[in-house]
Design an enzyme around this catalytic site. Structure first.
Site: not given
Ligand code: IMP
Ligand code: MG
Length: 180
Positions: A101, A104, A132, A153
């Protein structure tokens, strides 16, 4: 549910149009490989994106699933959360497209990409609906990106807050009083 949303960042129509374009880009890359494509969606955030994307992709494909779970341990604050990654399906020697999805902090994708690489896929690429750019680290790349968004978020279209709002059809920002 709708009344919990402060504002809509991406309307469902806009998302659908972009997903169609992404499918064209992805199909162009994998057109020649025959039935050796495996999509690896990361549960659960990618499910809505996945469902829309694959119906726009006129390619033979298999789907393997990845679940990333945090598990309670002696975790110390500011330390990386302990996680397990489970892969359901066969990716060895196949052309693999990871689907998530959002990119981040990149922690999740870094781990999943490394895990898939250990299975020696024929090729490995990644598609994310959202990124992002202010946070995504340089060592974690996505080959296909739907939208670059600000560091907010967001929920909806598969993205959750406390496992809620995944079924909100647009991508939006929650009312500030609902956020921690
Ligand atoms: P990461 O920080 O790139 O490892 O993101 C990990 C997971 O955090 C993603 O696959 C999402 O499920 C969740 N996530 C990160 N940013 C958001 C956001 O803005 N909204 C909802 N879930 C998020
Ligand atoms: Mg999540």
């Amino acid at each position: 549910m709708d009344r919990d949303i402060d504002r809509i960042l991406l309307h469902h129509d806009q998302i659908s149009e972009r997903v169609r374009q992404l499918a064209v880009d992805i199909a162009a890359v994998y057109d020649h490989i025959g039935p050796t494509l495996t999509l690896v969606p990361i549960l659960s955030g990618s499910i809505i994106f996945l469902a829309d994307l694959i119906r726009e992709l006129p390619l033979k494909m298999k789907i393997a699933l990845v679940q990333v779970s945090a598990y309670p341990g002696k975790s110390v604050e500011a330390q990386e959360p302990q996680t397990t990654i489970e892969l359901f399906g066969d990716v060895d020697g196949r052309h693999v497209l990871i689907v998530d999805d959002i990119l981040d902090s990149g922690r999740t994708l870094r781990k999943v990409q490394a895990m898939v690489r250990r299975h020696q896929p024929a090729s490995l690429r990644t598609a994310v609906l959202l990124r992002k750019p202010s946070k995504a680290p340089p060592d974690v790349q996505a080959d296909f990106v739907g939208f670059d968004i600000e560091d907010l978020f967001v929920v909806g279209y598969g993205l959750d807050f406390g496992d809620l709002y995944r079924n909100f059809p647009h991508i939006g920002v929650l009312r500030p009083e609902l956020m921690p």
